[in-house]
Design a protein around this motif. Structure first.
Motif, PDB file in Angstrom:
ATOM      1  N   GLY A  19       0.796  -1.218   0.000  1.00  0.00           N
ATOM      2  CA  GLY A  19       0.000   0.000   0.000  1.00  0.00           C
ATOM      3  C   GLY A  19       0.826   1.263   0.000  1.00  0.00           C
ATOM      4  N   ARG A  20       2.125   1.120  -0.275  1.00  0.00           N
ATOM      5  CA  ARG A  20       2.985   2.309  -0.258  1.00  0.00           C
ATOM      6  C   ARG A  20       3.105   2.945  -1.643  1.00  0.00           C
ATOM      7  NH1 ARG A  20       7.455  -0.183   3.096  1.00  0.00           N
ATOM      8  NH2 ARG A  20       8.851   1.202   1.974  1.00  0.00           N
ATOM      9  N   LEU A  21       2.515   2.282  -2.622  1.00  0.00           N
ATOM     10  CA  LEU A  21       2.535   2.831  -3.981  1.00  0.00           C
ATOM     11  C   LEU A  21       1.214   2.452  -4.627  1.00  0.00           C
ATOM     12  CD1 LEU A  21       4.201   4.089  -6.393  1.00  0.00           C
ATOM     13  CD2 LEU A  21       4.942   1.758  -6.884  1.00  0.00           C
ATOM     14  N   SER A  22       0.644   3.397  -5.364  1.00  0.00           N
ATOM     15  CA  SER A  22      -0.645   3.115  -5.988  1.00  0.00           C
ATOM     16  C   SER A  22      -0.455   2.635  -7.423  1.00  0.00           C
ATOM     17  CB  SER A  22      -1.496   4.399  -5.981  1.00  0.00           C
ATOM     18  OG  SER A  22      -2.272   4.477  -7.138  1.00  0.00           O
ATOM     19  N   PRO A  23      -1.090   1.538  -7.788  1.00  0.00           N
ATOM     20  CA  PRO A  23      -1.022   1.052  -9.174  1.00  0.00           C
ATOM     21  C   PRO A  23      -1.500   2.109 -10.158  1.00  0.00           C
ATOM     22  CG  PRO A  23      -2.010  -0.622  -7.768  1.00  0.00           C
ATOM     23  CD  PRO A  23      -1.850   0.605  -6.928  1.00  0.00           C
ATOM     24  N   ARG A  58      -8.732  -1.368 -11.183  1.00  0.00           N
ATOM     25  CA  ARG A  58      -9.235  -2.667 -10.711  1.00  0.00           C
ATOM     26  C   ARG A  58      -8.227  -3.325  -9.769  1.00  0.00           C
ATOM     27  NH1 ARG A  58     -11.441  -3.394 -15.858  1.00  0.00           N
ATOM     28  NH2 ARG A  58      -9.477  -4.281 -16.598  1.00  0.00           N
ATOM     29  N   VAL A  59      -6.953  -3.301 -10.217  1.00  0.00           N
ATOM     30  CA  VAL A  59      -5.910  -3.950  -9.419  1.00  0.00           C
ATOM     31  C   VAL A  59      -5.760  -3.244  -8.069  1.00  0.00           C
ATOM     32  CG1 VAL A  59      -3.427  -4.430  -9.312  1.00  0.00           C
ATOM     33  CG2 VAL A  59      -4.689  -4.833 -11.435  1.00  0.00           C
ATOM     34  N   GLU A  60      -5.828  -1.920  -8.108  1.00  0.00           N
ATOM     35  CA  GLU A  60      -5.689  -1.154  -6.863  1.00  0.00           C
ATOM     36  C   GLU A  60      -6.760  -1.569  -5.854  1.00  0.00           C
ATOM     37  OE1 GLU A  60      -4.039   2.831  -6.578  1.00  0.00           O
ATOM     38  OE2 GLU A  60      -6.085   3.504  -6.231  1.00  0.00           O
ATOM     39  N   PRO A  71       2.893 -11.902  -7.989  1.00  0.00           N
ATOM     40  CA  PRO A  71       4.066 -11.129  -7.553  1.00  0.00           C
ATOM     41  C   PRO A  71       4.322  -9.891  -8.400  1.00  0.00           C
ATOM     42  CG  PRO A  71       4.616 -13.467  -7.802  1.00  0.00           C
ATOM     43  CD  PRO A  71       3.254 -13.274  -8.374  1.00  0.00           C
ATOM     44  N   LEU A  72       3.641  -9.778  -9.546  1.00  0.00           N
ATOM     45  CA  LEU A  72       3.878  -8.611 -10.402  1.00  0.00           C
ATOM     46  C   LEU A  72       2.620  -7.755 -10.592  1.00  0.00           C
ATOM     47  CD1 LEU A  72       6.211 -10.181 -13.142  1.00  0.00           C
ATOM     48  CD2 LEU A  72       6.871  -8.538 -11.377  1.00  0.00           C
ATOM     49  N   ALA A  73       1.631  -7.973  -9.743  1.00  0.00           N
ATOM     50  CA  ALA A  73       0.375  -7.238  -9.894  1.00  0.00           C
ATOM     51  C   ALA A  73       0.607  -5.742  -9.827  1.00  0.00           C
ATOM     52  CB  ALA A  73      -0.616  -7.669  -8.824  1.00  0.00           C
ATOM     53  N   GLY A  74       0.020  -5.017 -10.772  1.00  0.00           N
ATOM     54  CA  GLY A  74       0.121  -3.568 -10.785  1.00  0.00           C
ATOM     55  C   GLY A  74       1.273  -3.022 -11.607  1.00  0.00           C
ATOM     56  N   VAL A  75       2.135  -3.911 -12.101  1.00  0.00           N
ATOM     57  CA  VAL A  75       3.317  -3.435 -12.831  1.00  0.00           C
ATOM     58  C   VAL A  75       2.947  -3.157 -14.295  1.00  0.00           C
ATOM     59  CG1 VAL A  75       5.640  -4.026 -13.600  1.00  0.00           C
ATOM     60  CG2 VAL A  75       4.870  -4.703 -11.309  1.00  0.00           C
ATOM     61  N   GLY A 116      -2.801  -9.314 -13.024  1.00  0.00           N
ATOM     62  CA  GLY A 116      -2.833  -7.935 -12.542  1.00  0.00           C
ATOM     63  C   GLY A 116      -1.824  -7.008 -13.183  1.00  0.00           C
ATOM     64  N   LEU A 117      -1.163  -7.448 -14.258  1.00  0.00           N
ATOM     65  CA  LEU A 117      -0.244  -6.524 -14.929  1.00  0.00           C
ATOM     66  C   LEU A 117      -1.044  -5.510 -15.740  1.00  0.00           C
ATOM     67  CD1 LEU A 117       1.573  -9.156 -14.386  1.00  0.00           C
ATOM     68  CD2 LEU A 117       3.183  -7.907 -15.834  1.00  0.00           C
ATOM     69  N   VAL A 118      -0.426  -4.379 -15.989  1.00  0.00           N
ATOM     70  CA  VAL A 118      -1.129  -3.273 -16.638  1.00  0.00           C
ATOM     71  C   VAL A 118      -0.485  -2.997 -17.999  1.00  0.00           C
ATOM     72  CG1 VAL A 118      -1.753  -0.846 -16.432  1.00  0.00           C
ATOM     73  CG2 VAL A 118      -1.707  -2.291 -14.383  1.00  0.00           C
ATOM     74  N   ILE A 119      -1.228  -3.311 -19.054  1.00  0.00           N
ATOM     75  CA  ILE A 119      -0.688  -3.115 -20.413  1.00  0.00           C
ATOM     76  C   ILE A 119      -0.823  -1.637 -20.775  1.00  0.00           C
ATOM     77  CG2 ILE A 119      -0.975  -3.684 -22.852  1.00  0.00           C
ATOM     78  CD1 ILE A 119      -2.041  -6.439 -21.887  1.00  0.00           C
ATOM     79  N   VAL A 120       0.326  -0.989 -20.979  1.00  0.00           N
ATOM     80  CA  VAL A 120       0.280   0.450 -21.261  1.00  0.00           C
ATOM     81  C   VAL A 120       0.468   0.781 -22.733  1.00  0.00           C
ATOM     82  CG1 VAL A 120       0.930   1.231 -18.950  1.00  0.00           C
ATOM     83  CG2 VAL A 120       2.716   0.648 -20.613  1.00  0.00           C
ATOM     84  N   GLY A 121       0.944  -0.185 -23.522  1.00  0.00           N
ATOM     85  CA  GLY A 121       1.124   0.144 -24.932  1.00  0.00           C
ATOM     86  C   GLY A 121       1.581  -1.041 -25.758  1.00  0.00           C
TER      87      GLY A 121
END
Lengths: 477, 473
Positions: A19-23, A58-60, A71-75, A116-121
């Motif tokens: 919780g120290r960084l927001s996705p 959603r991941v947040e 282990p990589l959720a939110g990245v 939970g990975l986040v596809i940005v492009g």
């Protein structure tokens, strides 16, 4: 927000779990970095901002609810533009597919989004993954972050450049003859061509079915293995996929003094002095630290490029036949369907793609089939036997990933010099299905990154990565 | 100079699996255009084929039924060509390691029986369908794309139109009996390409042509007659046969060249790298062997031997497994085989052709036949009961009772009818007495009509005879 440059993906994921960084903030930072850097680097073709923010929110929510995702959720992650993401344009960096909207998700995309990975492009690449410098892209080449006179390499040019430039921490490329490892080497990041069948090819545009794998790319060995874990797995929609069984104790990072490494002299010849010095410096240091490193000869490797060119072009000529402009792709104008197909393909494909299709069509023709195609497959079989024999005595085969560091722009544009001089050291892993990783190790006199190439036994992908980590951490020049 | 015709067939059979060969789309026939397709069967980027093992089972079953050698390992090859109905730009077929080799099918003819050797059986996927619009525009329906096909290739050892026809009928019988295809040529679920050449007796095989677009057994026979005549005429006038593909024009009854020779395609076959080789286990082989029922020819020969029926009857009865089943059950209920065969080959099959009636059972049929043979129903009324109970459910006795179809055995009622007819047709009675035998049938018909078809013909006949000729004396 500098997190993208200072932390690894696993570290950031840990911060998010705590919780120290927001996705959502991280996704925004990644999108900002793309916005900022992409004008110069040209690593990304399509930015998937909305989709990324939705997924990040959603991941947040799930992380805040204390859910264990992965282990990589939110990245944030960038996906090569030959892998389908439903509803998102997928171009293969070709005029042929300039307006193609993917109708479904690739197997790996499903798995990553579930994790939970986040596809940005979607990353720039050589057209249909054909090239080693990124320059066959209709969108122009991706450039080497930090030195824009140079190419990022190819064909997964954008995937490598985006990670090196800190637009995202992870990316997926695809590797048919070296397309993950070559740009990883030029850009100074990590990249793996997994064992054939470890990762589903469902939803990756097929270039050479029997050779290629989707390959993770990252800034560290730990990130790379974590991403590979999420991508690997049998997928019933890809009949050649088998997944990645655990290889047991081999997965632990090995002690350097137990390593038995073969260096084939065929793969060390012809390097630039910069690469030569870094590579042999590493070998000497390894020996000094107690590893067994033997220079051996594997004469069969001399046929690697010839066999690779024949097989990859043959399969490509057939795999790319579906692009006829009838159901999708650049529509061809003409009086009858033959003329339409001809115009669609004539205008839709670039020069390198056409060259390979012609070459492949030739080697598959009735008169050439036996003397070219079957011979190439026989060569591949013998190379595999030879490498397996070496592997029975050594754990690993080490060589430089490429014989030079990143080339200047404009060097790949002379097709008469051969299809892929850049893949001399990497293509054997594709012909044999063996896993191979490229990891950054030092730099040449111009300050350009040098990559080392480590190949292991089938399905020991984790061990290959952890051995590379051992070398990376314990050997310094 | 006497000529020999050599015909080899390539028979494409759509297998009736529920889903397609390389994806899970339905194979249903007649759905709305492009309603049964997905990224795989429309060749979208990144979509990969996954082999439907049901197709392998059907292919192996067919191979076993046709006496083929079944491969231990089989794999698929790509046949590369561009055509709008071929979404991938290649067909997934088999060339280098087909699922079955060899084998053969015996046919019976006037000259005895003969084994027609097969070369191979291979699996492949069907293409989409091209549909031309009213203004000549071209539409493509991919519903058929990916429907599993089995191609059965014979040696060029069929020598006449009737032999080809007999072979195909026998083959259709086998494929239907083992349940792998419905073999409807009109719907395109069976397509036959005819490779034909001619030679003077004693010479080696001539140059062949390949004929396509044959949509019925009749057009296959016609096409063979036409094409062999065409080739013989060319050769007799000193010409040469072109090795070409020809299209049969059903309306005009002629074959026309389809592609010119110089466009002969190089299909660049190579093993499909997206589909791993398939192993065929002992287990699968035995399971499939167990699913093969008695085949039509064996059944036919048994019927000829055990029931002593004429060959044509046996052929008719064994062509459809449900018909054969009905026949055998009817016989097992005590009906004489010849009687059962007459009813089934005649009225029952006529009804089958007309529409889908499925209410007839062996029990009902046996009851109807018994009622007729015991004289309770006339044959005509028996036929009426059969027809009624073919389309709707019901009991033969009840139906005959309700409709008042039972024969009138009451002698007085018949006599009364005879008398009435004689009174109504005095002129005809006179002429009959004068020796016009034909009028006897007329009077007989009138009496029967009066009795609503329920009279006993022999009783009417004798009473009518008595009435006409005794009254004269």
């Amino acid at each position: 927000m500098d997190e993208l440059k200072t932390f690894t993906a696993l570290e950031l994921a840990r911060l998010m779990r705590k919780g120290r960084l927001s996705p959502v903030e991280l996704a925004r930072a990644s999108l900002d970095a793309i916005e900022r850097e992409n004008k110069e680097i040209n690593a990304v073709i399509t930015i998937t901002g909305e989709r990324a923010m939705d997924q990040a929110r959603r991941v947040e929510k799930r992380l805040l609810a204390g859910e264990e995702i992965s282990p990589l959720a939110g990245v944030p992650i960038i996906i090569k533009d030959n892998i389908l993401v439903e509803g998102v344009r997928m171009t293969c960096a070709s005029r042929m597919l300039e307006n193609y909207i993917a109708p479904y998700d690739a197997g790996v995309v499903e798995m990553l989004e579930k994790a939970g990975l986040v596809i940005v492009g979607k990353a720039n690449m050589d057209e249909f993954a054909m090239g080693s410098t990124g320059e066959t892209s209709i969108f122009g080449p991706a450039l080497l972050p930090g030195n824009k006179d140079y190419c990022a390499g190819g064909s997964s040019s954008g995937s490598a450049a985006a990670v090196a430039a800190g637009m995202a921490l992870l990316s997926l490329g695809s590797d048919t003859g070296g397309s993950v490892r070559v740009p990883a080497s030029y850009c100074g990041i990590w990249g793996i061509k997994p064992t054939y069948g470890a990762v589903s090819r469902y939803g990756m545009v097929t270039h050479a079915s029997s050779l290629e794998q989707i390959g993770p790319m990252a800034k560290s060995g730990a990130d790379l293995v974590a991403l590979l874990e999420l991508c690997a797995g049998a997928d019933w929609r890809n009949a050649t996929s088998v997944g990645l069984p655990s290889s047991g104790s081999y997965d632990e990072p090995p002690q350097i003094n137990i390593l038995k490494i073969a260096v084939p002299q065929e793969l060390t010849e012809g390097c630039t002095s910069g690469v030569h010095d870094v590579f042999w410096g590493c070998v000497e240091k390894l020996k000094a630290l107690g590893a067994r490193v033997d220079t051996i000869s594997i004469p069969e490797l001399r046929y690697t490029l010839a066999a690779y060119n024949v097989i990859s072009c043959a399969e490509a000529s057939s795999n790319l036949s579906r692009f006829d402009g009838i159901r999708f792709g650049l529509p061809g104008v003409g009086a009858d369907f033959e003329e339409r197909i001809r115009n669609s393909r004539g205008q839709g494909f670039g020069r390198e793609v056409k060259r390979r299709i012609l070459l492949g069509t030739y080697v598959l023709s009735e008169k050439q089939y036996e003397s070219r195609f079957l011979k190439a497959r026989e060569a591949a079989r013998r190379i595999k036997e030879a490498l397996e024999a070496v592997m029975s005595e050594y754990f690993l085969i080490l060589c430089p990933t490429t014989k030079t560091t990143a080339p200047c722009l404009g060097q790949d544009l002379e097709p008469e010099t051969g299809v892929c001089n850049f893949d001399t050291n990497t293509a054997a892993a594709n012909l044999t299905g063996l896993p191979a990783v490229s990891f950054p190790f030092g730099a040449d006199e111009k300050g350009l990154p040098v990559g080392l190439h480590l190949m292991g036994s089938a399905f020991q992908d984790r061990f290959v990565i952890s051995a590379a980590e051992t070398i990376c951490h314990e050997v310094s020049l | 100079m006497s000529w020999q015709i050599d015909v080899g067939l390539e028979v494409h059979v759509e297998l009736n699996t529920a889903s397609k060969i390389f994806c899970s789309c339905s194979t249903a026939f007649g759905a709305g255009p492009n309603s049964l397709c997905c990224p795989v069967c429309t060749g979208h980027p990144g979509a990969l084929p996954v082999f439907n093992k049901k197709v392998l089972e059907y292919a192996v079953r067919t191979g076993l039924a046709l006496g083929c050698e079944i491969a231990d390992i089989t794999f698929f090859d790509r046949k590369n060509y561009f055509y709008p109905d071929q979404p991938r730009g290649y067909q997934i077929s088999q060339l280098y390691a087909t699922v079955c080799r060899g084998g053969g099918l015996e046919i019976d003819g006037p000259g005895g029986s003969r084994l027609i050797p097969l070369i191979e059986l291979h699996m492949e996927d069907d293409a989409g369908k091209l549909v031309y619009g009213e203004n000549g525009e071209l539409y493509i329906d991919y519903n058929r794309s990916g429907v599993p096909l089995l191609e059965i290739v014979t040696a060029p050892e069929l020598h006449s139109d009737w032999e080809v026809s007999a072979f195909l009928e026998e083959l259709i019988g086998v494929l239907r009996a083992i349940g792998v295809s419905d073999c409807r040529m009109q719907e395109g679920s069976m397509r036959v390409d005819v490779n034909l050449s001619v030679r003077r007796k004693g010479e080696s095989l001539g140059t062949r042509t390949e004929m396509k677009n044959l949509s019925s057994l009749r057009s296959v026979r016609q096409a063979i007659r036409y094409e062999s005549k065409r080739q013989i005429e060319i050769l007799e006038s000193g010409g040469n046969i072109e090795n070409e593909t020809r299209r049969w024009d059903e309306d005009r009854g002629i074959s026309l060249p389809m592609r010119a020779k110089e466009e002969k395609e190089d299909y660049r076959y190579f093993p499909d790298p997206d589909l791993p080789p398939v192993k065929i286990s002992r287990e699968l082989l035995e399971t499939q062997r167990g699913l093969i029922p008695e085949l039509p020819r064996a059944k036919r020969r048994r019927y000829m031997r055990d029931f002593m029926l004429p060959e044509q009857d046996c052929r008719t009865l064994t062509a459809d497994i449900s018909v054969a089943k009905l026949f055998e059950e009817t016989v097992s209920l005590g009906i004489p085989p010849l009687e059962a065969s007459k009813w089934i080959c005649g009225d029952y099959l006529r009804l089958m052709k007309e529409g889908a009636g499925e209410h007839m059972t062996a029990e009902k049929l046996a009851r109807i036949i018994t009622m007729v043979s015991e004289g309770m129903l006339t044959r005509a009324n028996g036929r009426q009961v059969l027809e009624a109970l073919f389309y709707t459910q019901g009991d033969p006795d009840k139906y005959a009772e309700e409709k008042g179809l039972f024969r009138i055995d009451d002698r007085n009622a018949v006599e009364k009818a005879v008398r009435e007819i004689m009174e109504n047709f005095p002129v005809q009675v006179e002429e009959c007495r004068a020796g016009k035998q034909k009028l006897m049938d007329f009077l007989m018909g009138q009496v029967m009509r009066k009795l609503e078809g329920r009279g006993d013909p022999s009783l009417i006949m004798s009473l009518l005879n008595n009435a006409i000729f005794q009254d004269k004396q």
